[in-house]
Enzyme design. Structure first.
Site, PDB file in Angstrom:
ATOM      1  N   ASP A  25       0.844  -1.192   0.000  1.00 29.14           N
ATOM      2  CA  ASP A  25       0.000   0.000   0.000  1.00 29.14           C
ATOM      3  C   ASP A  25       0.876   1.236   0.000  1.00 29.14           C
ATOM      4  O   ASP A  25       2.034   1.198   0.423  1.00 29.14           O
ATOM      5  CB  ASP A  25      -0.931   0.029   1.207  1.00 29.14           C
ATOM      6  CG  ASP A  25      -2.198   0.846   0.961  1.00 29.14           C
ATOM      7  OD1 ASP A  25      -2.338   1.437  -0.145  1.00 29.14           O
ATOM      8  OD2 ASP A  25      -3.051   0.913   1.853  1.00 29.14           O
ATOM      9  N   GLY A  26       0.303   2.318  -0.484  1.00 27.19           N
ATOM     10  CA  GLY A  26       0.947   3.616  -0.462  1.00 27.19           C
ATOM     11  C   GLY A  26      -0.006   4.634   0.118  1.00 27.19           C
ATOM     12  O   GLY A  26      -1.225   4.449   0.089  1.00 27.19           O
ATOM     13  N   GLU A  80       2.146   4.080  -4.096  1.00 32.34           N
ATOM     14  CA  GLU A  80       1.534   2.790  -4.433  1.00 32.34           C
ATOM     15  C   GLU A  80       2.492   1.944  -5.271  1.00 32.34           C
ATOM     16  O   GLU A  80       2.548   0.723  -5.120  1.00 32.34           O
ATOM     17  CB  GLU A  80       0.216   2.993  -5.197  1.00 32.34           C
ATOM     18  CG  GLU A  80      -0.895   3.597  -4.383  1.00 32.34           C
ATOM     19  CD  GLU A  80      -1.598   2.628  -3.439  1.00 32.34           C
ATOM     20  OE1 GLU A  80      -1.211   1.444  -3.362  1.00 32.34           O
ATOM     21  OE2 GLU A  80      -2.538   3.058  -2.754  1.00 32.34           O
ATOM     22  N   ASP A 108      -4.692  -2.724  -3.111  1.00 29.25           N
ATOM     23  CA  ASP A 108      -6.015  -2.105  -3.253  1.00 29.25           C
ATOM     24  C   ASP A 108      -5.975  -1.001  -4.305  1.00 29.25           C
ATOM     25  O   ASP A 108      -6.906  -0.224  -4.438  1.00 29.25           O
ATOM     26  CB  ASP A 108      -6.560  -1.598  -1.918  1.00 29.25           C
ATOM     27  CG  ASP A 108      -5.674  -0.568  -1.252  1.00 29.25           C
ATOM     28  OD1 ASP A 108      -4.815   0.032  -1.926  1.00 29.25           O
ATOM     29  OD2 ASP A 108      -5.837  -0.349  -0.037  1.00 29.25           O
ATOM     30  N   HIS A 131     -10.275  -0.996   2.884  1.00 33.46           N
ATOM     31  CA  HIS A 131     -11.125  -0.759   4.060  1.00 33.46           C
ATOM     32  C   HIS A 131     -12.356  -1.664   4.079  1.00 33.46           C
ATOM     33  O   HIS A 131     -13.452  -1.236   4.415  1.00 33.46           O
ATOM     34  CB  HIS A 131     -11.531   0.713   4.141  1.00 33.46           C
ATOM     35  CG  HIS A 131     -10.367   1.631   3.949  1.00 33.46           C
ATOM     36  ND1 HIS A 131      -9.306   1.719   4.842  1.00 33.46           N
ATOM     37  CD2 HIS A 131     -10.060   2.478   2.939  1.00 33.46           C
ATOM     38  CE1 HIS A 131      -8.426   2.597   4.395  1.00 33.46           C
ATOM     39  NE2 HIS A 131      -8.845   3.063   3.252  1.00 33.46           N
ATOM     40  N   ASP A 157      -2.042  -0.780   5.200  1.00 32.70           N
ATOM     41  CA  ASP A 157      -2.543   0.593   5.056  1.00 32.70           C
ATOM     42  C   ASP A 157      -2.065   1.451   6.230  1.00 32.70           C
ATOM     43  O   ASP A 157      -1.573   2.572   6.032  1.00 32.70           O
ATOM     44  CB  ASP A 157      -4.072   0.581   4.984  1.00 32.70           C
ATOM     45  CG  ASP A 157      -4.668   1.970   4.915  1.00 32.70           C
ATOM     46  OD1 ASP A 157      -4.444   2.664   3.917  1.00 32.70           O
ATOM     47  OD2 ASP A 157      -5.362   2.355   5.889  1.00 32.70           O
TER      48      ASP A 157
END
Length: 141
Positions: A7-8, A45, A67, A121, A131
């Site tokens: 994740d970023g 990302e 994601d 989420h 995240d």
């Protein structure tokens, strides 16, 4: 099979950013993260899988969970057209983040990778954890 969650994050876009990855190599868990000043969310990302792949021995089978449709579609579909079109989009504009895309593309040649999109989420524990790691890294700037 090695599983990687990436994740970023960017506090403002552009702004201070962070990236993170959780690498599960046969139940051995490694968490990595980093931060960058004055960057974008998309760059972060991309940095997450780049940095994660640099931690893995070549010729492994890997599942990368993200994601980010930008990352997943970019590396599995769009990149082939960009390369064919000399790094231009379908609108004849230069591809943004070309250097990062090139780096990720070169790295992916050394592995058998399955790219898996996960909804952000939505309760996936490792995606939620990565995240938080990326957000914490962004806050370090």
């Amino acid at each position: 099979m090695i599983k990687i969650y990436t994740d970023g994050s960017c506090l403002n876009n552009p702004g201070n950013g962070g990236w993170a990855a959780i690498i599960n190599d046969n139940e051995i868990i490694k968490k990595i993260s980093g931060s960058v000043k004055d960057t974008t969310n998309n760059k972060m990302e991309l940095m997450a899988p780049i940095m994660a792949l640099q931690e893995i021995d070549k010729n492994n089978e890997i599942e990368i969970y993200t994601d980010s449709q930008y990352v997943r579609l970019g590396i599995t579909e769009w990149i082939h057209k960009w390369i064919k079109n000399n790094w231009q989009t379908s609108k004849k504009e230069p591809v943004k983040n070309k250097e990062l895309w090139m780096q990720l593309y070169e790295l992916t040649k050394s592995y058998k990778i399955k790219w898996i999109w996960v909804k952000a989420h939505a309760g996936n524990a490792l995606n939620e954890e990565v995240d938080l790691l990326a957000k914490k890294a962004a806050e370090l700037n």
